[in-house]
Design a protein around this motif. Sequence first.
Motif, PDB file in Angstrom:
ATOM      1  N   TYR A 110       0.850  -1.180   0.000  1.00  0.00           N
ATOM      2  CA  TYR A 110       0.000   0.000   0.000  1.00  0.00           C
ATOM      3  C   TYR A 110       0.894   1.241   0.000  1.00  0.00           C
ATOM      4  CZ  TYR A 110      -3.569  -3.355   1.345  1.00  0.00           C
ATOM      5  OH  TYR A 110      -4.412  -4.428   1.380  1.00  0.00           O
ATOM      6  N   ALA A 111       0.589   2.193  -0.874  1.00  0.00           N
ATOM      7  CA  ALA A 111       1.424   3.383  -0.984  1.00  0.00           C
ATOM      8  C   ALA A 111       1.396   4.191   0.307  1.00  0.00           C
ATOM      9  CB  ALA A 111       0.964   4.240  -2.159  1.00  0.00           C
ATOM     10  N   ARG A 112       0.183   4.494   0.775  1.00  0.00           N
ATOM     11  CA  ARG A 112       0.004   5.224   2.022  1.00  0.00           C
ATOM     12  C   ARG A 112      -1.296   4.767   2.651  1.00  0.00           C
ATOM     13  NH1 ARG A 112       0.515  11.317   0.213  1.00  0.00           N
ATOM     14  NH2 ARG A 112      -1.174  11.474   1.723  1.00  0.00           N
ATOM     15  N   GLU A 113      -1.313   4.707   3.968  1.00  0.00           N
ATOM     16  CA  GLU A 113      -2.483   4.195   4.658  1.00  0.00           C
ATOM     17  C   GLU A 113      -3.678   5.128   4.577  1.00  0.00           C
ATOM     18  OE1 GLU A 113      -1.395   3.235   8.606  1.00  0.00           O
ATOM     19  OE2 GLU A 113      -0.088   1.569   8.051  1.00  0.00           O
ATOM     20  N   ASP A 114      -3.471   6.406   4.235  1.00  0.00           N
ATOM     21  CA  ASP A 114      -4.580   7.349   4.241  1.00  0.00           C
ATOM     22  C   ASP A 114      -5.253   7.472   2.873  1.00  0.00           C
ATOM     23  OD1 ASP A 114      -2.474   8.568   2.975  1.00  0.00           O
ATOM     24  OD2 ASP A 114      -2.693  10.499   4.004  1.00  0.00           O
ATOM     25  N   ARG A 115      -4.819   6.681   1.883  1.00  0.00           N
ATOM     26  CA  ARG A 115      -5.448   6.733   0.565  1.00  0.00           C
ATOM     27  C   ARG A 115      -6.728   5.893   0.567  1.00  0.00           C
ATOM     28  NH1 ARG A 115      -1.759   8.367  -3.473  1.00  0.00           N
ATOM     29  NH2 ARG A 115      -0.494  10.012  -2.524  1.00  0.00           N
ATOM     30  N   VAL A 116      -7.775   6.410  -0.042  1.00  0.00           N
ATOM     31  CA  VAL A 116      -9.080   5.758   0.002  1.00  0.00           C
ATOM     32  C   VAL A 116      -9.262   4.760  -1.137  1.00  0.00           C
ATOM     33  CG1 VAL A 116     -11.579   6.153  -0.126  1.00  0.00           C
ATOM     34  CG2 VAL A 116     -10.123   7.723   1.174  1.00  0.00           C
ATOM     35  N   PHE A 117      -8.811   5.106  -2.337  1.00  0.00           N
ATOM     36  CA  PHE A 117      -9.118   4.313  -3.507  1.00  0.00           C
ATOM     37  C   PHE A 117      -7.887   3.576  -4.052  1.00  0.00           C
ATOM     38  CE2 PHE A 117     -12.377   7.791  -3.886  1.00  0.00           C
ATOM     39  CZ  PHE A 117     -13.443   6.990  -3.474  1.00  0.00           C
ATOM     40  N   TYR A 118      -8.142   2.676  -4.994  1.00  0.00           N
ATOM     41  CA  TYR A 118      -7.102   1.891  -5.659  1.00  0.00           C
ATOM     42  C   TYR A 118      -6.071   2.813  -6.304  1.00  0.00           C
ATOM     43  CZ  TYR A 118      -5.565  -2.257  -8.365  1.00  0.00           C
ATOM     44  OH  TYR A 118      -4.866  -3.310  -8.907  1.00  0.00           O
ATOM     45  N   ASN A 119      -6.552   3.938  -6.848  1.00  0.00           N
ATOM     46  CA  ASN A 119      -5.655   4.948  -7.423  1.00  0.00           C
ATOM     47  C   ASN A 119      -6.243   6.327  -7.160  1.00  0.00           C
ATOM     48  OD1 ASN A 119      -7.619   3.862  -9.493  1.00  0.00           O
ATOM     49  ND2 ASN A 119      -6.964   5.739 -10.527  1.00  0.00           N
ATOM     50  N   SER A 120      -5.372   7.330  -7.139  1.00  0.00           N
ATOM     51  CA  SER A 120      -5.804   8.702  -6.837  1.00  0.00           C
ATOM     52  C   SER A 120      -5.827   9.599  -8.059  1.00  0.00           C
ATOM     53  CB  SER A 120      -4.872   9.325  -5.785  1.00  0.00           C
ATOM     54  OG  SER A 120      -4.918   8.590  -4.586  1.00  0.00           O
ATOM     55  N   GLY A 121      -5.594   9.050  -9.229  1.00  0.00           N
ATOM     56  CA  GLY A 121      -5.573   9.817 -10.468  1.00  0.00           C
ATOM     57  C   GLY A 121      -5.151   8.897 -11.596  1.00  0.00           C
ATOM     58  N   PRO A 122      -4.959   9.416 -12.799  1.00  0.00           N
ATOM     59  CA  PRO A 122      -4.545   8.592 -13.930  1.00  0.00           C
ATOM     60  C   PRO A 122      -3.205   7.902 -13.666  1.00  0.00           C
ATOM     61  CG  PRO A 122      -5.331  10.727 -14.676  1.00  0.00           C
ATOM     62  CD  PRO A 122      -5.200  10.817 -13.191  1.00  0.00           C
ATOM     63  N   VAL A 123      -3.146   6.595 -13.908  1.00  0.00           N
ATOM     64  CA  VAL A 123      -1.940   5.797 -13.702  1.00  0.00           C
ATOM     65  C   VAL A 123      -1.291   5.557 -15.055  1.00  0.00           C
ATOM     66  CG1 VAL A 123      -1.018   3.602 -12.885  1.00  0.00           C
ATOM     67  CG2 VAL A 123      -2.888   4.721 -11.636  1.00  0.00           C
ATOM     68  N   THR A 124      -0.084   6.048 -15.231  1.00  0.00           N
ATOM     69  CA  THR A 124       0.607   5.914 -16.517  1.00  0.00           C
ATOM     70  C   THR A 124       1.842   5.029 -16.438  1.00  0.00           C
ATOM     71  OG1 THR A 124       1.854   7.939 -16.079  1.00  0.00           O
ATOM     72  CG2 THR A 124      -0.223   8.165 -17.292  1.00  0.00           C
ATOM     73  N   GLY A 125       2.171   4.537 -15.250  1.00  0.00           N
ATOM     74  CA  GLY A 125       3.327   3.659 -15.087  1.00  0.00           C
ATOM     75  C   GLY A 125       3.178   2.822 -13.837  1.00  0.00           C
ATOM     76  N   LEU A 126       3.950   1.749 -13.754  1.00  0.00           N
ATOM     77  CA  LEU A 126       3.864   0.860 -12.601  1.00  0.00           C
ATOM     78  C   LEU A 126       4.345   1.535 -11.324  1.00  0.00           C
ATOM     79  CD1 LEU A 126       5.169  -2.427 -14.253  1.00  0.00           C
ATOM     80  CD2 LEU A 126       2.791  -1.773 -13.832  1.00  0.00           C
ATOM     81  N   ASP A 127       5.170   2.574 -11.458  1.00  0.00           N
ATOM     82  CA  ASP A 127       5.657   3.297 -10.288  1.00  0.00           C
ATOM     83  C   ASP A 127       4.965   4.643 -10.122  1.00  0.00           C
ATOM     84  OD1 ASP A 127       6.706   4.476 -12.517  1.00  0.00           O
ATOM     85  OD2 ASP A 127       8.771   4.593 -11.761  1.00  0.00           O
TER      86      ASP A 127
END
Length: 494
Positions: A111-128
Amino acid sequence: MPRTPRILVALTALGLGMTALTPGSAAASSHREAPAIAGFPQYDNTDLYAFVSPDRPDRVTLIADWIPFEEPAGGPGFYPFATDARYEINVDNNGDAHRDLTYRWQFTSTYAREDRVFYNSGPVTGLDDEDLNFWQTYRLEEIHWAADGSRTGTDVLAEALPVAPSNVGAASMPDYRALRDRVIRSQHGVTMFAGQADDPFFLDRRVFDRLQGGGPSGAGRDTHAPYNVNSVALQLPISRIVRDGDPVVGIWSTTSRRTSTGEYVQLSRLGMPLVNEIVVPIRDKDRFNASSPAGDGAFLRYVTDPEVPRLLEKTHRVKAPATPRADLVRAFLTGVPGLNRPARVTPSEQLRLNTSIPPTASPKRLGVLDGDEAGFPNGRRLGDDVLDITLQVAAGELAGAANDLGDAVDTNDVPFERSFPYLALPKSSSSRTVPAAPASAAALTVTGVAGPPERSPAADVSDDLVPLGAAVGGAGLLAFGAAWLWRRRLAGGS
């Protein structure tokens, strides 16, 4: 999966129940094919494929799928592999019904950060990408076994390689193909992939209803078309898996879950497709999933005297072949002589592939039944119509009783890829068509509800979706009720 006491009790009960099972036989697992595994989709093998690679005929491709009926709009959590499981593809390369090689995947979640609500927080353009809030990696081992079941060696083929994320939608992942392609890796002489894919098993599942008295064929709608699965795939040199000059290998996949004591208990197993669905009685389906090929002889009677041909005779007027069914023993337990039978064989249910038969430039969906020896039941390609083949074989096609049974679904709803991993890209919420909402509020009246609006044929992919307007309206009523009760309580009411 919600962490309620009921679910925890069910998990514990399943672990204890599976531990108590003893090896007896095994059969092909598939989508929700047995009572116990139906409630645990992360561990449910859906399909297994093995074929000589069409664009690299010196290599074999192995594909295994899990998690049936992945709804593309199934957020916000979407569909990770289980982190307490061993996902395995096993190879028997001497015909003795015991595994000689195992390819084992184990997954880790981050998990990137514990305070994130969704699977992603914006457009994902790369694995990192910093907007990707959850991802998985895997470890892949090649394990070598002795005849007595002891481990003789382990090669680590991958460590912390990325899994392709679930396809959230066009806004979240504007170029999903680029994300998928970046997780395809080649190292240690093996090309590998793990991630989400379109469910490659095409069929009309309503055939199981029609076997109880319906018409002579299905309605021709691919009922798996709306869904995805989680897949692993390997492409490796044929020389790596064959032994002693025998080109025939037997293959099956398994899933085992770690218990509270640290042991792993097998919950699912898949070799030939549809065997557990249409051959094994309900009372033995869970036992089959928990066992291994070495004990398959104990359930020989289900193959030699199957129930489905008798149902076909009653409902479709296709005469059931005489028993015992030696043709089914060859198809499901030993391999067909001259095609995919090992030089020495112990009868056992495996997907058997003759790696010396080259791929054809013009594959036929009925495989061996239509003269294409590179197809099912010699291994299984993505485009093989295994439901039609299995029904026709059950009704005696290999015993000289020609028939044209089928479900009228001949191909996958989307084309497969021409190169590894060959699987079609997974569908996203953006690619699904949902029923249209009422044109206006005037469609609802005090005296009744107007008939449903007209829908396009594409909308029929999901007959059971609730209209969005009804869901929003229900939420609004609940919110209003809660607010009214809260105000009364503040005012001193009861």
